[in-house]
Design an enzyme around this catalytic site. Structure first.
Site, PDB file in Angstrom:
ATOM      1  N   SER A 245       0.855  -1.204   0.000  1.00 37.03           N
ATOM      2  CA  SER A 245       0.000   0.000   0.000  1.00 37.03           C
ATOM      3  C   SER A 245       0.881   1.242   0.000  1.00 37.03           C
ATOM      4  CB  SER A 245      -0.857  -0.020   1.275  1.00 37.03           C
ATOM      5  OG  SER A 245      -1.535   1.197   1.445  1.00 37.03           O
TER       6      SER A 245
ATOM      7  N   TYR B  15      -1.862  -0.729  10.526  1.00 42.73           N
ATOM      8  CA  TYR B  15      -1.923  -1.037   9.090  1.00 42.73           C
ATOM      9  C   TYR B  15      -0.637  -0.567   8.406  1.00 42.73           C
ATOM     10  CZ  TYR B  15      -3.726  -1.201   4.284  1.00 42.73           C
ATOM     11  OH  TYR B  15      -3.903  -1.464   2.947  1.00 42.73           O
TER      12      TYR B  15
ATOM     13  N   LYS C 287       2.385  -2.798   6.487  1.00 42.54           N
ATOM     14  CA  LYS C 287       2.752  -2.605   5.078  1.00 42.54           C
ATOM     15  C   LYS C 287       4.223  -2.188   4.948  1.00 42.54           C
ATOM     16  CE  LYS C 287      -1.265  -3.744   3.371  1.00 42.54           C
ATOM     17  NZ  LYS C 287      -1.444  -4.982   2.607  1.00 42.54           N
TER      18      LYS C 287
HETATM   19  N1  LIG Z   1      -8.731  -1.042  -1.035  1.00 38.94           N
HETATM   20  C1  LIG Z   1      -7.730  -0.196  -0.818  1.00 38.94           C
HETATM   21  O1  LIG Z   1      -7.947   1.039  -0.736  1.00 38.94           O
HETATM   22  C2  LIG Z   1      -6.324  -0.736  -0.718  1.00 38.94           C
HETATM   23  C3  LIG Z   1      -5.265   0.171  -0.885  1.00 38.94           C
HETATM   24  C4  LIG Z   1      -3.981  -0.303  -0.778  1.00 38.94           C
HETATM   25  C5  LIG Z   1      -3.738  -1.624  -0.527  1.00 38.94           C
HETATM   26  N2  LIG Z   1      -4.772  -2.483  -0.369  1.00 38.94           N
HETATM   27  C6  LIG Z   1      -4.473  -3.885  -0.057  1.00 38.94           C
HETATM   28  O2  LIG Z   1      -5.092  -4.727  -1.002  1.00 38.94           O
HETATM   29  C7  LIG Z   1      -5.311  -6.000  -0.409  1.00 38.94           C
HETATM   30  C8  LIG Z   1      -6.726  -6.465  -0.713  1.00 38.94           C
HETATM   31  O3  LIG Z   1      -7.627  -5.585  -0.092  1.00 38.94           O
HETATM   32  P1  LIG Z   1      -9.039  -5.161  -0.716  1.00 38.94           P
HETATM   33  O4  LIG Z   1      -9.069  -3.692  -0.725  1.00 38.94           O
HETATM   34  O5  LIG Z   1      -9.327  -5.914  -1.934  1.00 38.94           O
HETATM   35  O6  LIG Z   1      -9.990  -5.616   0.509  1.00 38.94           O
HETATM   36  P2  LIG Z   1     -11.283  -6.567   0.621  1.00 38.94           P
HETATM   37  O7  LIG Z   1     -12.250  -6.258  -0.457  1.00 38.94           O
HETATM   38  O8  LIG Z   1     -11.711  -6.400   2.031  1.00 38.94           O
HETATM   39  O9  LIG Z   1     -10.695  -8.031   0.381  1.00 38.94           O
HETATM   40  C9  LIG Z   1      -9.858  -8.631   1.338  1.00 38.94           C
HETATM   41  C10 LIG Z   1      -9.739 -10.108   1.042  1.00 38.94           C
HETATM   42  O10 LIG Z   1      -8.807 -10.675   1.966  1.00 38.94           O
HETATM   43  C11 LIG Z   1      -9.436 -11.778   2.617  1.00 38.94           C
HETATM   44  N3  LIG Z   1      -8.890 -11.934   3.962  1.00 38.94           N
HETATM   45  C12 LIG Z   1      -8.937 -11.061   5.002  1.00 38.94           C
HETATM   46  N4  LIG Z   1      -8.350 -11.600   6.081  1.00 38.94           N
HETATM   47  C13 LIG Z   1      -7.925 -12.835   5.715  1.00 38.94           C
HETATM   48  C14 LIG Z   1      -7.248 -13.883   6.375  1.00 38.94           C
HETATM   49  N5  LIG Z   1      -6.926 -13.799   7.675  1.00 38.94           N
HETATM   50  N6  LIG Z   1      -6.961 -15.010   5.687  1.00 38.94           N
HETATM   51  C15 LIG Z   1      -7.308 -15.127   4.384  1.00 38.94           C
HETATM   52  N7  LIG Z   1      -7.951 -14.176   3.695  1.00 38.94           N
HETATM   53  C16 LIG Z   1      -8.247 -13.037   4.362  1.00 38.94           C
HETATM   54  C17 LIG Z   1     -10.934 -11.457   2.601  1.00 38.94           C
HETATM   55  O11 LIG Z   1     -11.743 -12.631   2.749  1.00 38.94           O
HETATM   56  P3  LIG Z   1     -12.251 -13.161   4.199  1.00 38.94           P
HETATM   57  O12 LIG Z   1     -12.665 -11.950   4.969  1.00 38.94           O
HETATM   58  O13 LIG Z   1     -13.359 -14.110   3.891  1.00 38.94           O
HETATM   59  O14 LIG Z   1     -11.097 -13.858   4.825  1.00 38.94           O
HETATM   60  C18 LIG Z   1     -11.048 -10.871   1.198  1.00 38.94           C
HETATM   61  O15 LIG Z   1     -11.116 -11.890   0.233  1.00 38.94           O
HETATM   62  C19 LIG Z   1      -5.018  -5.845   1.086  1.00 38.94           C
HETATM   63  O16 LIG Z   1      -3.746  -6.382   1.390  1.00 38.94           O
HETATM   64  C20 LIG Z   1      -5.016  -4.348   1.272  1.00 38.94           C
HETATM   65  O17 LIG Z   1      -4.209  -3.944   2.352  1.00 38.94           O
HETATM   66  C21 LIG Z   1      -6.071  -2.073  -0.456  1.00 38.94           C
END
Ligand SMILES: NC(=O)c1ccc[n+]([C@@H]2O[C@H](COP(=O)([O-])OP(=O)(O)OC[C@H]3O[C@@H](n4cnc5c(N)ncnc54)[C@H](OP(=O)(O)O)[C@@H]3O)[C@@H](O)[C@H]2O)c1
Length: 268
Positions: free
Chosen positions: A138, A151, A155
């Site tokens: 991130s 968080y 990261k």
């Molecule tokens: N969205 C943003 O603004 C953003 C920005 C920068 C970076 N990111 C990064 O992108 C990545 C994906 O995030 P997203 O935004 O797509 O969020 P999201 O829509 O909440 O998806 C998160 C995914 O991770 C899974 N997950 C969470 N905890 C888990 C665990 N303990 N074991 C296995 N799976 C787990 C969730 O499924 P379950 O809950 O069923 O386990 C879900 O499939 C993350 O690493 C996040 O930090 C996101």
């Protein structure tokens, strides 16, 4: 690419699910993981409806045991691993002085230790196929964000780990990409933990003004094909990383002001 295999942790939602479609459309067999079995089988079905060879495996990334078993299952089923995408992640929102330690530990266990467990278990297989490791980090891995201290720490830890690993793997043919999305529309803010470890259940930002998960996934896939080492996304993200390096003195106040504007911000 017909026989290539990718594992995407946290592939049932958001960026992970979009990446599953992106790799799948490009001929990969796709394994997705997550904790919630219903969400996982729904995503598996959507991928299969799209004629993508997909398999969902319930696995908590915070568990080393679960993760090693998941990697073994993939190898038994598919015969090897080409790419591991360490994507599973959660966020938190609290002033540091108010947060329960358990929240910070949980965020670290999933985001950082989850990456470490999966990478070590999958590495021999990825080396064997001269494949790749992608970490979804991130902008918060370059610039600490207030009310997201745990968080950001997770990261930053991911970034350091992946940079060291990338250097260690010189000459092995394994490619390591650290991908740093900016704000992306997804479920992550709804699923973030508050100071007491309860799921927030709502977003504090305007999701419709963000990059879509599909746009982010396409950028990540292309960066992987081009063998980029790092990918920093969004204009705001690029500007933040640049200013943090060269005009660090003014950035604390700028970041504070930005996060203070979020709905119900704990910042006064
Ligand atoms: N969205 C943003 O603004 C953003 C920005 C920068 C970076 N990111 C990064 O992108 C990545 C994906 O995030 P997203 O935004 O797509 O969020 P999201 O829509 O909440 O998806 C998160 C995914 O991770 C899974 N997950 C969470 N905890 C888990 C665990 N303990 N074991 C296995 N799976 C787990 C969730 O499924 P379950 O809950 O069923 O386990 C879900 O499939 C993350 O690493 C996040 O930090 C996101």
């Amino acid at each position: 690419m017909a026989n290539k295999v990718v594992i995407i942790t946290g592939g049932s939602s958001g960026i992970g699910k979009a990446l599953a479609f992106e790799f799948g459309k490009n001929g990969y067999s796709v394994v997705i993981t997550g904790r919630n079995p219903q969400n996982l089988s729904q995503a598996e079905k959507e991928l299969q409806d799209f004629k993508i060879k997909a398999k969902g495996i319930v696995c908590d990334s915070a568990s080393e045991e679960d993760t090693r078993a998941m990697i073994q299952e993939v190898v038994d089923l598919f015969g090897g691993i080409d790419v591991l995408v360490n994507n599973a992640g959660i966020s938190m929102r609290s002033m540091f002085e108010d947060v329960q330690m358990e929240v910070l530990k949980q965020v670290m266990d999933i985001n950082f230790w989850g990456t470490v467990y999966a990478t070590q278990a999958a590495l021999p297989y990825i080396k064997n196929r001269k494949g790749g490791i992608i970490g979804i980090s991130s902008i918060a891995g370059y610039r600490g964000l207030p009310v997201r201290s745990g968080y950001s720490a997770s990261k930053f830890a991911m970034n350091g780990f992946l940079e060291a690993l990338r250097t260690e793997l010189i000459g092995t043919g394994v490619h390591v990409l650290t991908a740093c999305p900016g704000f992306t529309a997804s479920n992550i803010r709804n699923a973030s933990l508050n100071s007491a470890g309860k799921i927030t259940g709502e977003t504090m930002r305007e999701e419709d003004k963000m990059m879509s998960a599909e746009e982010v996934a396409l950028e990540i896939f292309q960066a992987y094909l081009k063998k980029k080492k790092t990918l920093i996304l969004t204009f705001q993200g690029k500007l933040t990383v640049f200013l943090n390096k060269w005009l660090n003195g003014i950035l604390d106040q700028m970041v504070y002001n930005t996060l203070k504007k979020e709905k119900d911000s704990p910042l006064k």
